[in-house]
Design a protein around this motif. Structure first.
Motif, PDB file in Angstrom:
ATOM      1  N   PRO A 112       0.834  -1.214   0.000  1.00 47.90           N
ATOM      2  CA  PRO A 112       0.000   0.000   0.000  1.00 47.90           C
ATOM      3  C   PRO A 112       0.869   1.265   0.000  1.00 47.90           C
ATOM      4  N   ALA A 113       0.391   2.298  -0.683  1.00 44.78           N
ATOM      5  CA  ALA A 113       1.183   3.519  -0.869  1.00 44.78           C
ATOM      6  C   ALA A 113       1.553   4.180   0.455  1.00 44.78           C
ATOM      7  N   ASN A 114       0.625   4.220   1.404  1.00 40.72           N
ATOM      8  CA  ASN A 114       0.946   4.859   2.685  1.00 40.72           C
ATOM      9  C   ASN A 114       1.997   4.068   3.459  1.00 40.72           C
ATOM     10  N   GLN A 115       1.945   2.758   3.382  1.00 39.12           N
ATOM     11  CA  GLN A 115       2.947   1.922   4.037  1.00 39.12           C
ATOM     12  C   GLN A 115       4.314   2.096   3.358  1.00 39.12           C
ATOM     13  N   LEU A 116       4.305   2.225   2.049  1.00 42.64           N
ATOM     14  CA  LEU A 116       5.544   2.417   1.296  1.00 42.64           C
ATOM     15  C   LEU A 116       6.186   3.756   1.658  1.00 42.64           C
ATOM     16  N   GLN A 117       5.386   4.800   1.797  1.00 43.59           N
ATOM     17  CA  GLN A 117       5.909   6.108   2.199  1.00 43.59           C
ATOM     18  C   GLN A 117       6.468   6.071   3.614  1.00 43.59           C
ATOM     19  N   THR A 118       5.831   5.328   4.492  1.00 42.91           N
ATOM     20  CA  THR A 118       6.329   5.177   5.859  1.00 42.91           C
ATOM     21  C   THR A 118       7.689   4.495   5.859  1.00 42.91           C
ATOM     22  N   ILE A 119       7.841   3.481   5.052  1.00 44.56           N
ATOM     23  CA  ILE A 119       9.124   2.772   4.947  1.00 44.56           C
ATOM     24  C   ILE A 119      10.194   3.718   4.420  1.00 44.56           C
ATOM     25  N   GLN A 120       9.865   4.501   3.401  1.00 45.53           N
ATOM     26  CA  GLN A 120      10.830   5.452   2.845  1.00 45.53           C
ATOM     27  C   GLN A 120      11.253   6.471   3.898  1.00 45.53           C
ATOM     28  N   GLN A 121      10.318   6.951   4.695  1.00 41.09           N
ATOM     29  CA  GLN A 121      10.648   7.903   5.750  1.00 41.09           C
ATOM     30  C   GLN A 121      11.548   7.268   6.808  1.00 41.09           C
ATOM     31  N   LYS A 122      11.274   5.997   7.149  1.00 38.65           N
ATOM     32  CA  LYS A 122      12.110   5.295   8.120  1.00 38.65           C
ATOM     33  C   LYS A 122      13.523   5.104   7.574  1.00 38.65           C
ATOM     34  N   ILE A 123      13.623   4.809   6.280  1.00 33.32           N
ATOM     35  CA  ILE A 123      14.928   4.634   5.655  1.00 33.32           C
ATOM     36  C   ILE A 123      15.751   5.917   5.782  1.00 33.32           C
ATOM     37  N   LEU A 124      15.147   7.042   5.434  1.00 34.23           N
ATOM     38  CA  LEU A 124      15.852   8.319   5.506  1.00 34.23           C
ATOM     39  C   LEU A 124      16.145   8.722   6.950  1.00 34.23           C
ATOM     40  N   LEU A 125      15.259   8.394   7.882  1.00 30.74           N
ATOM     41  CA  LEU A 125      15.493   8.685   9.294  1.00 30.74           C
ATOM     42  C   LEU A 125      16.676   7.866   9.820  1.00 30.74           C
ATOM     43  N   LEU A 126      16.705   6.582   9.496  1.00 31.60           N
ATOM     44  CA  LEU A 126      17.824   5.739   9.930  1.00 31.60           C
ATOM     45  C   LEU A 126      19.143   6.247   9.360  1.00 31.60           C
ATOM     46  N   GLN A 127      19.124   6.676   8.107  1.00 28.67           N
ATOM     47  CA  GLN A 127      20.335   7.197   7.490  1.00 28.67           C
ATOM     48  C   GLN A 127      20.783   8.483   8.177  1.00 28.67           C
ATOM     49  N   SER A 128      19.842   9.371   8.454  1.00 29.90           N
ATOM     50  CA  SER A 128      20.197  10.655   9.060  1.00 29.90           C
ATOM     51  C   SER A 128      20.675  10.502  10.505  1.00 29.90           C
ATOM     52  N   THR A 129      20.299   9.409  11.171  1.00 32.05           N
ATOM     53  CA  THR A 129      20.762   9.160  12.540  1.00 32.05           C
ATOM     54  C   THR A 129      22.017   8.308  12.575  1.00 32.05           C
ATOM     55  N   GLY A 130      22.635   8.101  11.414  1.00 32.69           N
ATOM     56  CA  GLY A 130      23.914   7.379  11.363  1.00 32.69           C
ATOM     57  C   GLY A 130      23.791   5.876  11.438  1.00 32.69           C
ATOM     58  N   GLN A 131      22.723   5.320  10.896  1.00 34.64           N
ATOM     59  CA  GLN A 131      22.507   3.871  10.905  1.00 34.64           C
ATOM     60  C   GLN A 131      22.317   3.364   9.476  1.00 34.64           C
ATOM     61  N   PRO A 132      23.362   3.433   8.642  1.00 35.76           N
ATOM     62  CA  PRO A 132      23.198   3.048   7.236  1.00 35.76           C
ATOM     63  C   PRO A 132      22.908   1.568   7.033  1.00 35.76           C
ATOM     64  N   VAL A 133      23.450   0.723   7.887  1.00 32.44           N
ATOM     65  CA  VAL A 133      23.205  -0.717   7.726  1.00 32.44           C
ATOM     66  C   VAL A 133      21.729  -1.028   7.951  1.00 32.44           C
ATOM     67  N   GLU A 134      21.152  -0.452   8.997  1.00 33.12           N
ATOM     68  CA  GLU A 134      19.739  -0.680   9.290  1.00 33.12           C
ATOM     69  C   GLU A 134      18.858  -0.083   8.201  1.00 33.12           C
ATOM     70  N   ALA A 135      19.269   1.071   7.676  1.00 35.38           N
ATOM     71  CA  ALA A 135      18.506   1.699   6.588  1.00 35.38           C
ATOM     72  C   ALA A 135      18.495   0.801   5.355  1.00 35.38           C
ATOM     73  N   LEU A 136      19.648   0.254   5.011  1.00 35.41           N
ATOM     74  CA  LEU A 136      19.713  -0.626   3.836  1.00 35.41           C
ATOM     75  C   LEU A 136      18.978  -1.937   4.083  1.00 35.41           C
ATOM     76  N   ARG A 137      19.116  -2.486   5.272  1.00 36.64           N
ATOM     77  CA  ARG A 137      18.388  -3.727   5.572  1.00 36.64           C
ATOM     78  C   ARG A 137      16.886  -3.529   5.421  1.00 36.64           C
ATOM     79  N   LEU A 138      16.392  -2.420   5.946  1.00 34.33           N
ATOM     80  CA  LEU A 138      14.964  -2.126   5.830  1.00 34.33           C
ATOM     81  C   LEU A 138      14.558  -1.975   4.368  1.00 34.33           C
TER      82      LEU A 138
END
Length: 153
Positions: A31-57
């Protein structure tokens, strides 16, 4: 039937007529809203210095069944994570922490990013570094699996 070597067997067999739609795998869309949530989590993880978790997600459940525009937006978010991590040693460490399926999905996204220029001309060298390090660590197995997989990112 004098010259049997020139008979087009495929023309006689009606089962061999496959269309592009026949070759697409039947995968449910996220679903589009779930996909946008995942994208936001990816960028949040990256901005907090967690690139491995961002890529895993990002690489655990790619949106195979979604529309092309949603897939492009998802790939753009992933390319931002990849471009942010430019150091070759960091790239090696990150790739080693991904499992086999995630590495395979990373190859798919690297090809998509390079094909569509999602990283921009300035950062294309970073994407090539990711590809170089990934194939150095994993070999050509993920590339072969990418070429034979009908699921597109």
């Amino acid at each position: 039937m004098e010259d049997w070597r020139r008979i087009d067997i495929d023309a006689l067999n009606t089962d061999s007529k496959l269309t592009a739609e026949d070759l697409k795998p039947n995968i449910a869309a996220i679903p589009a809203n779930q996909l946008q949530t995942i994208q936001q989590k990816i960028l949040l993880l990256q901005s907090t210095g967690q690139p491995v978790e961002a890529l895993r997600l990002a690489l655990t459940q790619p949106p195979y069944g979604n529309s092309d525009s949603e897939k492009d937006a998802y790939a753009k978010a992933l390319s931002d994570v990849l471009v942010y991590n430019k150091n070759v040693n960091d790239i090696k460490d990150i790739v080693l922490q991904l499992d086999k399926a995630q590495q395979d999905n990373l190859v798919k996204y690297l090809y998509k990013i390079m094909n569509q220029g999602l990283a921009g001309s300035v950062n294309s060298g970073v994407i090539l570094n990711w590809y170089d390090q990934l194939t150095e660590i994993t070999g050509l197995g993920p590339v072969v699996r990418y070429l034979s997989d009908r699921r597109t990112v």
